[in-house]
Design a protein around this motif. Structure first.
Motif, mmCIF file in Angstrom:
data_model
loop_
_atom_site.group_PDB
_atom_site.id
_atom_site.type_symbol
_atom_site.label_atom_id
_atom_site.label_comp_id
_atom_site.label_asym_id
_atom_site.label_seq_id
_atom_site.Cartn_x
_atom_site.Cartn_y
_atom_site.Cartn_z
ATOM 1 N N ASP A 111 0.808 -1.231 0.000
ATOM 2 C CA ASP A 111 0.000 0.000 0.000
ATOM 3 C C ASP A 111 0.834 1.272 0.000
ATOM 4 O O ASP A 111 0.465 2.262 0.611
ATOM 5 C CB ASP A 111 -1.007 -0.019 1.149
ATOM 6 C CG ASP A 111 -0.343 -0.209 2.506
ATOM 7 O OD1 ASP A 111 0.893 -0.344 2.548
ATOM 8 O OD2 ASP A 111 -1.063 -0.232 3.520
ATOM 9 N N ARG B 26 -6.398 -12.033 2.017
ATOM 10 C CA ARG B 26 -6.771 -10.701 1.538
ATOM 11 C C ARG B 26 -7.712 -10.799 0.340
ATOM 12 O O ARG B 26 -8.662 -10.031 0.216
ATOM 13 C CB ARG B 26 -5.524 -9.910 1.140
ATOM 14 C CG ARG B 26 -4.763 -9.362 2.321
ATOM 15 C CD ARG B 26 -3.511 -8.651 1.844
ATOM 16 N NE ARG B 26 -2.772 -8.107 2.968
ATOM 17 C CZ ARG B 26 -3.029 -6.921 3.529
ATOM 18 N NH1 ARG B 26 -3.986 -6.161 3.063
ATOM 19 N NH2 ARG B 26 -2.326 -6.515 4.549
ATOM 20 N N ARG C 54 -11.082 -11.453 1.658
ATOM 21 C CA ARG C 54 -11.649 -10.369 2.456
ATOM 22 C C ARG C 54 -12.074 -9.165 1.602
ATOM 23 O O ARG C 54 -13.133 -8.570 1.860
ATOM 24 C CB ARG C 54 -10.596 -9.921 3.463
ATOM 25 C CG ARG C 54 -10.988 -8.728 4.283
ATOM 26 C CD ARG C 54 -9.734 -7.968 4.656
ATOM 27 N NE ARG C 54 -9.822 -7.268 5.919
ATOM 28 C CZ ARG C 54 -8.954 -6.321 6.270
ATOM 29 N NH1 ARG C 54 -7.976 -5.989 5.458
ATOM 30 N NH2 ARG C 54 -9.077 -5.710 7.417
ATOM 31 N N GLY D 112 -5.466 -3.580 -0.237
ATOM 32 C CA GLY D 112 -5.805 -3.457 1.179
ATOM 33 C C GLY D 112 -6.762 -2.300 1.399
ATOM 34 O O GLY D 112 -7.196 -1.627 0.449
ATOM 35 N N PRO E 188 -6.287 0.743 2.504
ATOM 36 C CA PRO E 188 -5.942 2.090 2.007
ATOM 37 C C PRO E 188 -6.407 2.324 0.568
ATOM 38 O O PRO E 188 -6.766 3.449 0.211
ATOM 39 C CB PRO E 188 -4.411 2.116 2.098
ATOM 40 C CG PRO E 188 -4.087 1.138 3.172
ATOM 41 C CD PRO E 188 -5.103 0.049 3.031
ATOM 42 N N ASP F 21 -8.435 9.381 6.582
ATOM 43 C CA ASP F 21 -8.744 9.126 7.991
ATOM 44 C C ASP F 21 -10.235 8.925 8.202
ATOM 45 O O ASP F 21 -10.665 8.024 8.935
ATOM 46 C CB ASP F 21 -8.298 10.320 8.854
ATOM 47 C CG ASP F 21 -6.924 10.074 9.441
ATOM 48 O OD1 ASP F 21 -6.425 8.942 9.286
ATOM 49 O OD2 ASP F 21 -6.362 11.014 10.038
ATOM 50 N N PHE G 178 -11.417 5.574 7.184
ATOM 51 C CA PHE G 178 -11.146 4.553 8.197
ATOM 52 C C PHE G 178 -12.075 4.722 9.405
ATOM 53 O O PHE G 178 -12.577 3.748 9.944
ATOM 54 C CB PHE G 178 -9.669 4.599 8.631
ATOM 55 C CG PHE G 178 -8.769 3.795 7.735
ATOM 56 C CD1 PHE G 178 -8.473 2.472 8.026
ATOM 57 C CD2 PHE G 178 -8.233 4.358 6.580
ATOM 58 C CE1 PHE G 178 -7.657 1.720 7.194
ATOM 59 C CE2 PHE G 178 -7.408 3.611 5.730
ATOM 60 C CZ PHE G 178 -7.120 2.297 6.045
ATOM 61 N N HIS H 129 4.709 5.555 2.969
ATOM 62 C CA HIS H 129 3.674 4.955 2.119
ATOM 63 C C HIS H 129 3.387 5.843 0.904
ATOM 64 O O HIS H 129 2.343 5.681 0.266
ATOM 65 C CB HIS H 129 2.356 4.803 2.883
ATOM 66 C CG HIS H 129 2.256 3.597 3.789
ATOM 67 N ND1 HIS H 129 2.947 3.487 4.964
ATOM 68 C CD2 HIS H 129 1.517 2.455 3.697
ATOM 69 C CE1 HIS H 129 2.632 2.330 5.562
ATOM 70 N NE2 HIS H 129 1.767 1.684 4.803
ATOM 71 N N PHE I 290 -0.211 7.705 0.360
ATOM 72 C CA PHE I 290 -1.179 7.133 1.297
ATOM 73 C C PHE I 290 -0.952 7.619 2.734
ATOM 74 O O PHE I 290 -1.778 7.393 3.607
ATOM 75 C CB PHE I 290 -1.168 5.606 1.255
ATOM 76 C CG PHE I 290 -1.900 5.050 0.060
ATOM 77 C CD1 PHE I 290 -3.037 5.679 -0.432
ATOM 78 C CD2 PHE I 290 -1.474 3.894 -0.570
ATOM 79 C CE1 PHE I 290 -3.721 5.184 -1.524
ATOM 80 C CE2 PHE I 290 -2.156 3.373 -1.667
ATOM 81 C CZ PHE I 290 -3.279 4.030 -2.149
HETATM 82 P P1 AMP Z 1 -5.150 -3.793 5.726
HETATM 83 O O1 AMP Z 1 -3.769 -4.387 5.809
HETATM 84 O O2 AMP Z 1 -5.782 -3.961 4.393
HETATM 85 O O3 AMP Z 1 -6.036 -4.207 6.855
HETATM 86 O O4 AMP Z 1 -4.952 -2.204 5.874
HETATM 87 C C1 AMP Z 1 -4.223 -1.712 6.983
HETATM 88 C C2 AMP Z 1 -3.334 -0.575 6.555
HETATM 89 O O5 AMP Z 1 -4.130 0.581 6.411
HETATM 90 C C3 AMP Z 1 -2.300 -0.207 7.596
HETATM 91 O O6 AMP Z 1 -1.132 -0.930 7.451
HETATM 92 C C4 AMP Z 1 -2.072 1.239 7.348
HETATM 93 O O7 AMP Z 1 -1.053 1.386 6.374
HETATM 94 C C5 AMP Z 1 -3.370 1.716 6.749
HETATM 95 N N1 AMP Z 1 -4.184 2.522 7.687
HETATM 96 C C6 AMP Z 1 -4.730 2.153 8.865
HETATM 97 N N2 AMP Z 1 -5.429 3.168 9.424
HETATM 98 C C7 AMP Z 1 -5.311 4.229 8.577
HETATM 99 C C8 AMP Z 1 -5.787 5.571 8.583
HETATM 100 N N3 AMP Z 1 -6.545 6.055 9.587
HETATM 101 N N4 AMP Z 1 -5.465 6.366 7.542
HETATM 102 C C9 AMP Z 1 -4.700 5.899 6.526
HETATM 103 N N5 AMP Z 1 -4.217 4.645 6.467
HETATM 104 C C10 AMP Z 1 -4.512 3.810 7.470
#
Ligand code: AMP
Ligand code: ZN
Ligand code: FE
Ligand code: FE
Length: 289
Positions: free
Chosen positions: A15, A105, A108, A138, A140, A156, A159, A256, A259
């Protein structure tokens, strides 16, 4: 001035928004002494750099960030991130572990998209996958689509309202048991490191001592100490525990690209400095096996 290193970065293989080779070039351009690409649950970006077949002005270390399940009695959230450094990227054990995480993934993602659609949102898996540039999809990438469509004002909010744990579109994902993640990294010749322990909600120095002690017994080799969200007190706590438990110190920006637009490669939120010695000590330990 002594060179800095960055041992925690994400590419388009997971990501991040920069390709693996762009990361290497960017790290070279700002004069970093070493770089590790640590994508979530994949080493495809690392392989891309190794396969490019030309040499760089920067030391490149193979890396990985595994989504791991914490110990059973852990009451501080349901995910730990375990970094691996110096693994053989062709190791079959790592390949099996990564296949499992990637399959999870793939199961999901469509379920989460379906939930967003059920809430009336115009979003498709294809649109989300396009944001991943062929890499692992993922949350993001979902957040980015929601933002670009004006369904949320920023990442944000995406999320907080929809994608975060406990939110309406959230679906649990499979995580590799923490001990298995450490064991797989070690069997592939690598060193396992607990990522950003300062992000574990509500964990104090006693909790960190217990967690790191238990993980060390299972083969943990280091603890990520220099990290944008670690304040001076956290850095000092982790340095103390690392010395007590004989763990290496590591560090990185968790870059990132777009992102996480407040984080830059190498310098993190502006004041990160991961000393070159962190890299050489890691390398020494890897060479000793
Ligand atoms: P996943 O692995 O698909 O569950 O996504 C998790 C990833 O989302 C984390 O490793 C972060 O890089 C990213 N992430 C989590 N919370 C936030 C947020 N509030 N804003 C931006 N990115 C986020
Ligand atoms: Zn990430
Ligand atoms: Fe992480
Ligand atoms: Fe990360």
């Amino acid at each position: 001035m002594q060179a800095a290193v960055d041992l925690h970065t994400h590419s388009t293989a997971s990501d991040g928004t920069k390709s693996p080779l762009e990361l290497v070039r960017e790290a070279e351009a700002i004069g970093l002494g070493a770089l590790a690409i640590t994508d979530h649950d994949t080493m495809a970006g690392v392989l891309e750099v190794l396969d490019a077949g030309f040499s760089f002005d920067i030391n490149f270390l193979t890396g990985l960030e595994i989504s791991a399940r914490p110990p059973d009695d852990f009451n501080r959230g349901d995910e730990l991130h375990i970094l691996g450094y110096g693994m053989d990227p062709g190791d079959p054990g790592i390949a099996v572990l990564l296949d499992r995480l990637q399959d999870a993934r793939r199961t999901r993602n469509p379920l989460m998209i379906r939930r967003l659609q059920a809430m009336g949102m115009d979003i498709s898996l294809d649109e989300v996958a396009a944001k991943a540039h062929g890499g692992l999809v993922g949350r993001p990438h979902m957040a980015k689509v929601l933002m670009e469509k004006g369904l949320v004002s920023d990442m944000d909010t995406a999320f907080m309202r929809y994608l975060g744990k406990g939110c309406p579109a959230y679906i649990e994902k499979y995580r590799e048991p923490w001990e298995d993640a450490i064991a797989a990294i070690r069997r592939a010749g690598g060193i396992a490191v607990l990522a950003h322990p300062g992000l574990i909600p509500g964990i104090g120095s006693r909790g960190l001592r217990l967690l790191l002690g238990m993980m060390k017994e299972a083969g943990l080799g280091g603890v990520e100490t220099y990290y944008p969200k670690h304040d001076a007190q956290m850095v000092s706590t982790l340095k103390g525990l690392a010395s007590e438990l004989d763990l290496l110190l590591t560090g990185g920006s968790d870059y990132h690209g777009d992102f996480k637009d407040d984080i830059s490669i190498g310098t993190g939120a502006g004041d990160l400095f991961v000393p070159y010695g962190v890299y050489t000590e890691l390398l020494n330990r890897l060479e000793k096996g």
